[in-house]
Design an enzyme around this catalytic site. Structure first.
Site, PDB file in Angstrom:
ATOM      1  N   GLU A  74       0.700  -1.046  -0.108  1.00  0.00           N
ATOM      2  CA  GLU A  74      -0.088  -0.062   0.047  1.00  0.00           C
ATOM      3  C   GLU A  74       0.684   1.178   0.157  1.00  0.00           C
ATOM      4  O   GLU A  74       0.501   2.200  -0.633  1.00  0.00           O
ATOM      5  CB  GLU A  74      -0.914   0.163   1.316  1.00  0.00           C
ATOM      6  CG  GLU A  74      -1.880   1.077   1.214  1.00  0.00           C
ATOM      7  CD  GLU A  74      -2.954   1.083   0.229  1.00  0.00           C
ATOM      8  OE1 GLU A  74      -3.073   2.139  -0.653  1.00  0.00           O
ATOM      9  OE2 GLU A  74      -3.458  -0.184  -0.193  1.00  0.00           O
ATOM     10  N   GLU A  81       1.232   6.432  -7.033  1.00  0.00           N
ATOM     11  CA  GLU A  81       0.136   7.273  -7.346  1.00  0.00           C
ATOM     12  C   GLU A  81       0.518   8.854  -7.327  1.00  0.00           C
ATOM     13  O   GLU A  81       0.149   9.796  -8.190  1.00  0.00           O
ATOM     14  CB  GLU A  81      -1.047   7.087  -6.583  1.00  0.00           C
ATOM     15  CG  GLU A  81      -1.901   5.694  -6.747  1.00  0.00           C
ATOM     16  CD  GLU A  81      -3.039   5.629  -5.787  1.00  0.00           C
ATOM     17  OE1 GLU A  81      -3.174   6.488  -4.781  1.00  0.00           O
ATOM     18  OE2 GLU A  81      -3.818   4.556  -5.973  1.00  0.00           O
TER      19      GLU A  81
END
Length: 130
Positions: A74, A81
């Site tokens: 994550e 991102e």
């Protein structure tokens, strides 16, 4: 950071400075990333279940590996991102989409591994109770 209030752009000079930046990164993950908080909550629940079920050392090793693998995936997804958004802004680009999708796929793989580990570790431990 320099005492003049300027933002740091160079390398860290001391380990404690690096540690401070790492801590800032973990706080940012927790504060800004909803999925990181969800994974952390599920990992905490798994640890509580492990305590209740009195897992063996080997079972704990697998469970902790799975939890941290998801959290690390994550974290890497968040990095991808952020960098993609920094580069392309609000412009659509096929490679930007691919990068984000692949990073999210990495999280999905890690989460799948965690579910498999949880099942392989917790189900036998549960059966010892009955």
């Amino acid at each position: 950071m320099a005492s003049s209030g300027k933002k740091q752009t160079g390398k860290n000079r001391a380990f404690i400075q690096s540690l401070g930046h790492a801590w800032d990164g973990l706080r940012a993950l927790f504060h800004y990333e909803r999925n990181f908080r969800k994974h952390l909550a599920l990992g905490t629940l798994a640890v509580i279940m492990g305590i209740i079920l009195r897992l063996s050392l080997n079972e704990w090793l697998w469970l902790v590996l799975a939890i941290f693998l998801v959290l690390i995936a994550e974290t890497l997804n968040t990095i991808v991102e952020a960098v993609v958004d920094l580069v392309v802004g609000t412009t659509y680009h096929d490679l930007a989409k691919r990068a984000k999708d692949v990073a999210a796929g990495g999280v999905l793989l890690a989460a799948t591994f965690a579910v498999i580990v949880a099942a392989l570790v917790m189900l036998p431990a549960l059966s010892r109770w009955f």
